[in-house]
Write an enzyme that holds these catalytic residues in place. Sequence first.
Site, PDB file in Angstrom:
ATOM      1  N   ASN A 149       0.801  -1.219   0.000  1.00 21.54           N
ATOM      2  CA  ASN A 149       0.000   0.000   0.000  1.00 21.54           C
ATOM      3  C   ASN A 149       0.834   1.270   0.000  1.00 21.54           C
ATOM      4  OD1 ASN A 149       0.257  -1.492   2.603  1.00 21.54           O
ATOM      5  ND2 ASN A 149      -0.199   0.514   3.447  1.00 21.54           N
ATOM      6  N   CYS A 322      -3.200   5.023   7.428  1.00 23.89           N
ATOM      7  CA  CYS A 322      -3.392   4.438   8.752  1.00 23.89           C
ATOM      8  C   CYS A 322      -2.261   4.816   9.697  1.00 23.89           C
ATOM      9  CB  CYS A 322      -3.443   2.926   8.663  1.00 23.89           C
ATOM     10  SG  CYS A 322      -4.550   2.377   7.403  1.00 23.89           S
TER      11      CYS A 322
HETATM   12  N1  PLP Z   1      -4.596  -3.987   3.675  1.00 28.44           N
HETATM   13  C1  PLP Z   1      -4.035  -3.036   2.930  1.00 28.44           C
HETATM   14  C2  PLP Z   1      -2.878  -3.395   2.048  1.00 28.44           C
HETATM   15  C3  PLP Z   1      -4.516  -1.725   2.970  1.00 28.44           C
HETATM   16  O1  PLP Z   1      -3.945  -0.784   2.222  1.00 28.44           O
HETATM   17  C4  PLP Z   1      -5.603  -1.439   3.829  1.00 28.44           C
HETATM   18  C5  PLP Z   1      -6.103  -0.050   3.960  1.00 28.44           C
HETATM   19  O2  PLP Z   1      -5.372   0.905   3.769  1.00 28.44           O
HETATM   20  C6  PLP Z   1      -6.170  -2.476   4.581  1.00 28.44           C
HETATM   21  C7  PLP Z   1      -5.637  -3.743   4.475  1.00 28.44           C
HETATM   22  C8  PLP Z   1      -7.311  -2.244   5.500  1.00 28.44           C
HETATM   23  O3  PLP Z   1      -8.495  -2.084   4.771  1.00 28.44           O
HETATM   24  P1  PLP Z   1      -9.750  -1.335   5.450  1.00 28.44           P
HETATM   25  O4  PLP Z   1      -9.466   0.122   5.395  1.00 28.44           O
HETATM   26  O5  PLP Z   1     -10.908  -1.740   4.586  1.00 28.44           O
HETATM   27  O6  PLP Z   1      -9.857  -1.854   6.822  1.00 28.44           O
END
Ligand code: PLP
Length: 376
Positions: A149, A322
Amino acid sequence: MAYLYFDSAATAPPVKEALEAAERAYTEYGNPSSLHGAGLAAKGMVDTARRQVAKALRCQPERITFLSCGTEANNQAIFGLAKTRGKRAKKIITTDSEHPSVAEPLKALEKEGFSVVRLSTKGGVLDLDRLKEELREPVAFLSIMRANNETGAVYDLAGVRKIMTLCGTDAPLHCDGVQGFLKVENDRLASICDLVTLSAHKIGGLKGAGALYVSERIRNLPAYLLGGGQENGLRSGTENVPAIAAFGAAAEKAADDKERIPYLASLREQVKRGLEDSGVILHIPPVHLPNILHISIPGVPSSWALNFLAAKGICVSAGSACSAREKKKGNPVLSAFGLPAEEIETSLRLSFDTRNTGEECALLCDALRECAKLKR
Ligand code: PLP
């Protein structure tokens, strides 16, 4: 407020079809578990969405469970696999650059006695030699993301499966497919992996819906949320029908649009070219997503750049959304990629969506070139 929005990896703008599907679901407001007409209408919308998401992932609809988000799907997969497989083996294989919704559950399992091996992803490349070595011993399960991400690196999951087959392991392979879903050309994740996590709001759906693909090879995955037994008993709780309907519509639209990935790649390429000779450093993994470009602006801390760009109405992010408020902890993903501290402190993630235009990208490049002159 009109933004120049280059942060679709944090959350993508919802597509028109998703908003229309959500509106229909708010109008037909029944509970999918009710047996009357309103309930059946709501159940019909959930079933349609299940078919749409399954078609986009190339799997059977009954293999898809809807839940609230990618984070929940990752937690469900990981804690479920730990419970079913933990008696046979205590070793879990993952990477050193997983999203916190994978990394944190694994840390919790370490405290319960599991040992976690984190394969290097230096330069955006998964260390498959180490994987081969680690598979000499019994393994409980593997959890490896499709695409990162922050850097946009796409990891070689077909290579992982090949090595797993050669080593004869029966360990299940879970994949966090949140960023890679519908962004990797001709992807066959459901045939490579045993479990796959998806999230609606990264593909033009709404926040509040995620999905977990569970292949027929995985039997009796224990549910994380117990209650009324919705979603075949794997995810109790009344379904968020508007968000699920929107997820299905967004998945169908993205899967049907053959121009989407090339268009995203062209925007990324335009910005790459637009930053030539600007002093900006581009971090380019050998295989990467079409919609993420990670850069560092030497001498300009990320917080300065974010404020400078925000004042012009430009939205980008420093690392993942995040972790944006926890920058003081450093950035394990960028360290794992191999960036030195100075490049991490000055890094920005630019991410593109089909709504972005070439004109917007030109404005972004101008702003970044100006920003590079702020050098401390
Ligand atoms: N996994 C990855 C690679 C992400 O980029 C994200 C969110 O940024 C998530 C999991 C989590 O997803 P959610 O925002 O739907 O909880």
